[in-house]
Design an enzyme around this catalytic site. Structure first.
Site, PDB file in Angstrom:
ATOM      1  N   GLU A 224      -6.678  -0.864  20.550  1.00 26.45           N
ATOM      2  CA  GLU A 224      -5.958  -1.373  19.379  1.00 26.45           C
ATOM      3  C   GLU A 224      -4.945  -0.350  18.850  1.00 26.45           C
ATOM      4  OE1 GLU A 224      -8.339  -3.651  16.324  1.00 26.45           O
ATOM      5  OE2 GLU A 224      -7.221  -2.312  15.010  1.00 26.45           O
TER       6      GLU A 224
ATOM      7  N   ARG B  98      -4.412 -10.318  16.299  1.00 32.44           N
ATOM      8  CA  ARG B  98      -4.130  -8.868  16.315  1.00 32.44           C
ATOM      9  C   ARG B  98      -2.824  -8.532  17.049  1.00 32.44           C
ATOM     10  NH1 ARG B  98      -6.702  -9.700  13.462  1.00 32.44           N
ATOM     11  NH2 ARG B  98      -8.853  -9.092  13.164  1.00 32.44           N
TER      12      ARG B  98
ATOM     13  N   SER C 288     -11.659  -0.155  14.575  1.00 28.75           N
ATOM     14  CA  SER C 288     -12.032  -0.656  15.908  1.00 28.75           C
ATOM     15  C   SER C 288     -11.087  -0.048  16.943  1.00 28.75           C
ATOM     16  CB  SER C 288     -11.890  -2.172  15.962  1.00 28.75           C
ATOM     17  OG  SER C 288     -12.657  -2.754  14.944  1.00 28.75           O
TER      18      SER C 288
HETATM   19  C1  LIG Z   1     -11.778   2.865   8.926  1.00 25.54           C
HETATM   20  C2  LIG Z   1     -10.731   1.900   9.449  1.00 25.54           C
HETATM   21  C3  LIG Z   1     -10.924   0.535   9.355  1.00 25.54           C
HETATM   22  C4  LIG Z   1      -9.958  -0.372   9.832  1.00 25.54           C
HETATM   23  N1  LIG Z   1     -10.191  -1.720   9.729  1.00 25.54           N
HETATM   24  C5  LIG Z   1      -9.270  -2.612  10.170  1.00 25.54           C
HETATM   25  C6  LIG Z   1      -9.508  -4.019  10.067  1.00 25.54           C
HETATM   26  O1  LIG Z   1     -10.519  -4.457   9.543  1.00 25.54           O
HETATM   27  N2  LIG Z   1      -8.557  -4.857  10.552  1.00 25.54           N
HETATM   28  C7  LIG Z   1      -7.393  -4.406  11.111  1.00 25.54           C
HETATM   29  O2  LIG Z   1      -6.576  -5.240  11.514  1.00 25.54           O
HETATM   30  N3  LIG Z   1      -7.149  -3.085  11.226  1.00 25.54           N
HETATM   31  C8  LIG Z   1      -8.059  -2.177  10.773  1.00 25.54           C
HETATM   32  N4  LIG Z   1      -7.826  -0.830  10.900  1.00 25.54           N
HETATM   33  C9  LIG Z   1      -6.610  -0.369  11.561  1.00 25.54           C
HETATM   34  C10 LIG Z   1      -5.473   0.000  10.597  1.00 25.54           C
HETATM   35  O3  LIG Z   1      -5.962   0.356   9.332  1.00 25.54           O
HETATM   36  C11 LIG Z   1      -4.459  -1.107  10.412  1.00 25.54           C
HETATM   37  O4  LIG Z   1      -3.913  -1.478  11.649  1.00 25.54           O
HETATM   38  C12 LIG Z   1      -3.328  -0.703   9.461  1.00 25.54           C
HETATM   39  O5  LIG Z   1      -2.497  -1.802   9.173  1.00 25.54           O
HETATM   40  C13 LIG Z   1      -2.463   0.435  10.011  1.00 25.54           C
HETATM   41  O6  LIG Z   1      -1.610   0.842   8.963  1.00 25.54           O
HETATM   42  P1  LIG Z   1      -0.963   2.270   8.909  1.00 25.54           P
HETATM   43  O7  LIG Z   1       0.019   2.255   7.785  1.00 25.54           O
HETATM   44  O8  LIG Z   1      -2.012   3.306   8.850  1.00 25.54           O
HETATM   45  O9  LIG Z   1      -0.182   2.334  10.291  1.00 25.54           O
HETATM   46  P2  LIG Z   1       0.006   3.597  11.280  1.00 25.54           P
HETATM   47  O10 LIG Z   1      -1.303   3.961  11.876  1.00 25.54           O
HETATM   48  O11 LIG Z   1       0.743   4.677  10.584  1.00 25.54           O
HETATM   49  O12 LIG Z   1       0.945   2.943  12.395  1.00 25.54           O
HETATM   50  C14 LIG Z   1       0.418   1.949  13.252  1.00 25.54           C
HETATM   51  C15 LIG Z   1       1.586   1.334  14.049  1.00 25.54           C
HETATM   52  O13 LIG Z   1       2.422   0.606  13.160  1.00 25.54           O
HETATM   53  C16 LIG Z   1       3.760   1.112  13.226  1.00 25.54           C
HETATM   54  N5  LIG Z   1       4.298   1.042  11.874  1.00 25.54           N
HETATM   55  C17 LIG Z   1       3.740   1.508  10.729  1.00 25.54           C
HETATM   56  N6  LIG Z   1       4.537   1.232   9.685  1.00 25.54           N
HETATM   57  C18 LIG Z   1       5.630   0.590  10.184  1.00 25.54           C
HETATM   58  C19 LIG Z   1       6.821   0.061   9.619  1.00 25.54           C
HETATM   59  N7  LIG Z   1       7.050   0.120   8.306  1.00 25.54           N
HETATM   60  N8  LIG Z   1       7.726  -0.515  10.445  1.00 25.54           N
HETATM   61  C20 LIG Z   1       7.512  -0.577  11.776  1.00 25.54           C
HETATM   62  N9  LIG Z   1       6.410  -0.089  12.375  1.00 25.54           N
HETATM   63  C21 LIG Z   1       5.484   0.484  11.581  1.00 25.54           C
HETATM   64  C22 LIG Z   1       3.637   2.525  13.722  1.00 25.54           C
HETATM   65  O14 LIG Z   1       4.856   2.965  14.328  1.00 25.54           O
HETATM   66  C23 LIG Z   1       2.502   2.378  14.709  1.00 25.54           C
HETATM   67  O15 LIG Z   1       3.007   1.842  15.908  1.00 25.54           O
HETATM   68  C24 LIG Z   1      -8.778   0.107  10.428  1.00 25.54           C
HETATM   69  C25 LIG Z   1      -8.573   1.501  10.529  1.00 25.54           C
HETATM   70  C26 LIG Z   1      -9.542   2.383  10.045  1.00 25.54           C
HETATM   71  C27 LIG Z   1      -9.317   3.868  10.148  1.00 25.54           C
END
Ligand SMILES: Cc1cc2nc3c(=O)[nH]c(=O)nc-3n(C[C@H](O)[C@H](O)[C@H](O)COP(=O)(O)OP(=O)(O)OC[C@H]3O[C@@H](n4cnc5c(N)ncnc54)[C@H](O)[C@@H]3O)c2cc1C
Length: 361
Positions: free
Chosen positions: A353, A174, A252
């Protein structure tokens, strides 16, 4: 006269844009400035615009791993919307380059439907492609780092687009260099993955194995594994479902903590008989991973715990949910309470996280 990319960027800017609807938690105030970026030029123009004004910058993906402050973000939010998926074949592999603004689960579905192996256990995770390398997204026995070949990033130190190989990303459980050592330095524009054409699914996670066995599926296809993962995740409200308020979360809230083998033995001794049930899994670097959900429940914060308008999910103690009309302040209070209780009970620190946005500007 044609517009410069700076002028084009300024035309695309909006002010005081609410962020709560763009965050799966549904909490948080507005972005002072906001723009969608659909290409590397707009991305660079946005970065330069923020720099020239000394304005803080935040890159938003799908908003599924962020807690936005009630006062919002006082700078520029760039929503990563670079799209496009290109594929080429190399021996028995398919090499896929996806824009950072592509929806992650749509990409997984696309690959599973074509029988390309490597993403199947990562089904149902919300968010966009560009965020998957940030915390080396993983679930049910698979991690992004296993299939990621390279990333194309805008390096804010040089304002140039460069490619980084998987080895340069410093992936761990992670985590990656984007989350730790070089936090805030790189913006991911595209990600290249290598998947196996007609490869076998990964079924190494016990809960997934049990689920498939219960269905009588002995030789699962990639599609069977995707369906099984989605079914397991739905039971825990770990798939976004507007009808299920338990999925109004960031997934999480805490990373499962890892201990050295010695620290783990000491903890077991300290817990006495109870330590025998302490769920633990070996992770690659000789450390032992504990279940944060187990620690939280044993520390007295059960599923469905209520704290004002937020609480823990009724299906999973590891998820903090917005019950209705919740505030970021309440999320932080509950986070602090959980960390304090788990530390008092087990001497184990829990690391959140999600990324906290607008709390320190
Ligand atoms: C219901 C649910 C279930 C989930 N299950 C999992 C799971 O099983 N495993 C897991 O690992 N995660 C899980 N997550 C967490 C999350 O979905 C992941 O971490 C996902 O990859 C975040 O993507 P996002 O585009 O929404 O990022 P955001 O929430 O928009 O951003 C997260 C971080 O990434 C940075 N970021 C985003 N895009 C970029 C980019 N292009 N360049 C640089 N930085 C960037 C942002 O600045 C921020 O710091 C879950 C979340 C939810 C709500």
């Amino acid at each position: 006269m044609p517009l410069t990319s700076q002028q084009e960027f300024e035309e695309s800017l909006s002010e005081n844009v609410p962020l709560a609807p763009m965050a799966t938690l549904g909490i948080g105030g507005p972005a002072r400035y906001f723009a969608e970026v659909t290409g590397p030029d707009a991305l660079l123009a946005g970065v330069e615009w923020a720099r020239s004004r000394g304005t803080p910058l935040f890159v938003l993906g799908g908003g599924s791993n962020i807690v936005v402050a009630d006062a919002g973000f006082p700078g520029l939010v760039l929503r990563m919307s670079i799209r496009g998926v290109e594929t080429s074949f190399d021996g028995g592999d398919v090499v896929i380059t996806a824009g950072a603004g592509e929806e992650w689960d749509a990409l997984v579905a696309h690959c599973v439907a074509r029988n390309w192996a490597g993403f199947e256990c990562l089904s149902g995770i919300p968010g966009r492609v560009g965020a998957t390398p940030i915390q080396n997204v993983g679930a049910y026995g698979q991690e992004t780092s296993e299939t990621l070949e390279s990333v194309e990033v805008l390096d804010l130190a040089t304002e140039r687009l460069v490619d980084l190989s998987a080895g340069e990303c410093e992936f761990g459980y992670r985590t990656s260099k984007f989350k730790v050592r070089d936090r805030g330095r790189f913006i991911i524009a595209r990600v290249t993955y290598r998947l196996a054409v007609n490869g076998k699914p990964v079924v190494r996670y016990p809960e997934l194995q049990r689920h498939l066995a219960e269905l009588g599926i002995l030789k699962p296809t990639l599609a069977d594994v995707r369906e099984a993962v989605l079914a397991i995740r739905r039971r825990k409200a770990m798939v976004i479902d507007p009808r299920d308020s338990d999925s109004r979360s960031v997934g999480s809230f805490f990373v499962n903590p890892t201990l050295t083998r010695d620290e783990f033995e000491t903890l077991k001794q300290r817990l006495g008989v109870g330590g025998e049930d302490l769920p633990a899994f070996d992770v690659s670097d000789g450390r032992v991973k504990l279940s944060a959900a187990w620690l939280i429940e044993r520390a007295g914060i059960k599923r469905g715990y209520v704290h004002g308008n937020v609480g823990t999910s009724t299906k999973h103690a590891l998820a903090i949910v917005n019950r209705d009309g919740g505030a970021a302040r309440e999320v932080v209070e509950l986070k602090d309470l959980i960390q304090k209780r788990v530390f008092e009970e087990f001497g184990v620190g829990l690391t959140p996280e999600p990324v906290f946005v607008g709390f320190d500007e």
